[in-house]
Motif scaffolding. Structure first.
Motif, short mmCIF file in Angstrom:
data_model
loop_
_atom_site.label_atom_id
_atom_site.label_comp_id
_atom_site.label_asym_id
_atom_site.label_seq_id
_atom_site.Cartn_x
_atom_site.Cartn_y
_atom_site.Cartn_z
N LEU A 277 62.16 13.12 51.62
CA LEU A 277 61.82 11.85 51.74
C LEU A 277 61.71 10.99 50.06
O LEU A 277 62.07 10.08 50.58
CB LEU A 277 60.64 11.80 52.31
N ALA A 278 61.25 11.47 49.38
CA ALA A 278 61.09 10.30 48.41
C ALA A 278 62.49 10.36 47.44
O ALA A 278 62.62 9.16 47.68
CB ALA A 278 59.97 11.38 47.27
N GLN A 279 63.63 11.03 47.31
CA GLN A 279 64.45 10.95 47.01
C GLN A 279 65.08 9.85 48.09
O GLN A 279 65.75 8.88 47.57
CB GLN A 279 65.22 12.52 47.18
N HIS A 280 65.39 10.20 49.15
CA HIS A 280 65.81 9.05 49.87
C HIS A 280 65.45 7.02 50.50
O HIS A 280 65.61 6.63 49.62
CB HIS A 280 65.59 9.99 51.44
N SER A 281 64.01 7.55 49.63
CA SER A 281 63.79 6.31 49.32
C SER A 281 63.39 5.65 48.50
O SER A 281 63.69 4.55 48.54
CB SER A 281 61.76 6.08 50.23
N ILE A 282 63.36 6.07 47.31
CA ILE A 282 63.05 5.43 45.68
C ILE A 282 64.77 5.48 45.18
O ILE A 282 65.44 4.34 43.84
CB ILE A 282 62.29 6.26 44.75
N CYS A 283 66.14 5.93 46.06
CA CYS A 283 67.62 5.83 45.61
C CYS A 283 67.19 6.80 44.81
O CYS A 283 68.33 6.07 43.98
CB CYS A 283 67.46 4.90 45.82
N GLU A 284 67.09 7.53 44.11
CA GLU A 284 66.52 7.81 42.54
C GLU A 284 66.28 9.33 43.08
O GLU A 284 65.36 10.77 43.82
CB GLU A 284 65.79 8.34 41.44
N ILE B 111 54.45 9.85 43.04
CA ILE B 111 55.84 9.89 42.50
C ILE B 111 55.09 9.50 41.55
O ILE B 111 55.16 8.93 40.87
CB ILE B 111 56.72 9.02 43.38
N ARG B 112 55.65 11.19 40.90
CA ARG B 112 55.48 10.13 38.93
C ARG B 112 56.46 10.87 38.23
O ARG B 112 57.85 10.83 38.58
CB ARG B 112 54.55 11.65 38.96
N LYS C 278 51.84 9.77 34.80
CA LYS C 278 53.01 8.21 34.79
C LYS C 278 53.12 8.16 36.23
O LYS C 278 54.69 8.36 36.32
CB LYS C 278 53.79 8.43 34.10
N TYR C 279 52.31 7.60 36.85
CA TYR C 279 52.67 7.84 38.78
C TYR C 279 53.99 6.03 38.66
O TYR C 279 53.71 5.04 38.14
CB TYR C 279 51.68 7.12 39.61
N GLY D 13 63.21 12.92 34.96
CA GLY D 13 63.30 12.63 35.68
C GLY D 13 62.28 12.45 36.79
O GLY D 13 61.13 11.52 35.87
N ARG D 14 62.02 12.31 38.30
CA ARG D 14 60.85 12.39 38.91
C ARG D 14 60.52 13.31 39.64
O ARG D 14 61.10 14.59 40.11
CB ARG D 14 61.46 11.17 40.00
#
Length: 195
Positions: free
Chosen positions: A108-115, A68-69, A41-42, A74-75
Motif C-alpha cells: 500500500l505504501a509503495q503504491h501510494s507514494i509511488c516509490e 514510512i521511514r 527519519k519519517y 531507500g524507504r
C-alpha cells in the motif's frame, strides 16, 4: 490525554481506569519521544493509502500505514504495536505473525507514494504495563514481508491463495476472530458466518 478523558466512542475500562490509561500513555509517549523518534527519519505519519487493485487475482487492498521511514538506500514501513507483552524482557519486539500485515503495508505504501519500499518493515513495540519497569519499548524488523504476500516467482504468495478461497466461495469464516471486521475481511458485509 484529551481522548482518554473525552473518548469519541464508548470505552469499557475493565480493570484499568482512566487514570491508569493516562499514566501509561504519558510514560510510553515520553519513552517513544526520547528513545525511538530521534533515531527515525519519517517521511509520512498515519498515511491513508490509496486503494490498490491487484487485478490478476481479483483482490483490492485498502488501509493506512503508521509510518514510512527513510532507511539506508531507500524507504521502509513502520508499525506501532502496543500490549501487555509486545516487548520481551530482552528488549526485542515479538515480530512473529506480523509478516502478512507488514507486507500489505509495504504494498500500500509503495503504491501510494509511488516509490519502492526496499527496507525491512519495522515494528515499534510498547508494553502497556502499569509499572514503569514493565513499560518496555523496543523495535524489531521483518525482512521479506512483501514476498510472503505476492510470492517469489516460484511459489505463490498468500494473496493468491486467499483470492482462490474467496472467489471459489469456499470461505471458512471465523466470527470470533479479532480479524472479523470490515477493515480486515474482504467479504465481511456478505459473510454468512457472522449471522
Amino acid at each position: 490525554v484529551d481522548l482518554i478523558a473525552n473518548p469519541e466512542e464508548e470505552v469499557i475500562w475493565g480493570e484499568d481506569t482512566k487514570t491508569d490509561a493516562e499514566k501509561i500513555a504519558i510514560s510510553l509517549h515520553t519513552r517513544y519521544c526520547n528513545q525511538i523518534s530521534p533515531q527515525q527519519k519519517y517521511l509520512a505519519v498515519e498515511l491513508r493509502c490509496e486503494r490498490l487493485e491487484i487485478s490478476d487475482i481479483g483482490i483490492a487492498l485498502t488501509g493506512s500505514t503508521d509510518r514510512i521511514r527513510e532507511v539506508a538506500g531507500g524507504r521502509a514501513v513502520c508499525d506501532l504495536k502496543t500490549g501487555k507483552a509486545v516487548v520481551g524482557t530482552d528488549g526485542m519486539v515479538k515480530t512473529a505473525g506480523h509478516a502478512y500485515q507488514m507486507g500489505v503495508y509495504e504494498l500500500l505504501a509503495q503504491h501510494s507514494i509511488c516509490e519502492e519500499i526496499t527496507g525491512p518493515s519495522q515494528i515499534i513495540g510498547m508494553n502497556t504495563a502499569k509499572t514503569t519497569a514493565a513499560q518496555r519499548i523496543g523495535t524489531g524488523e521483518i525482512i521479506g514481508a512483501r514476498d510472503a504476500l505476492i510470492g517469489d516467482g516460484e511459489t505463490p504468495g498468500v494473496l493468491e491463495y486467499a483470492a482462490k478461497i474467496i472467489h471459489s466461495g469456499i470461505f471458512f469464516g471465523n466470527p470470533k476472530s479479532m480479524m472479523c471486521h470490515q477493515h480486515y475481511c474482504p467479504i465481511y458485509v456478505n459473510c454468512k458466518f457472522r449471522k
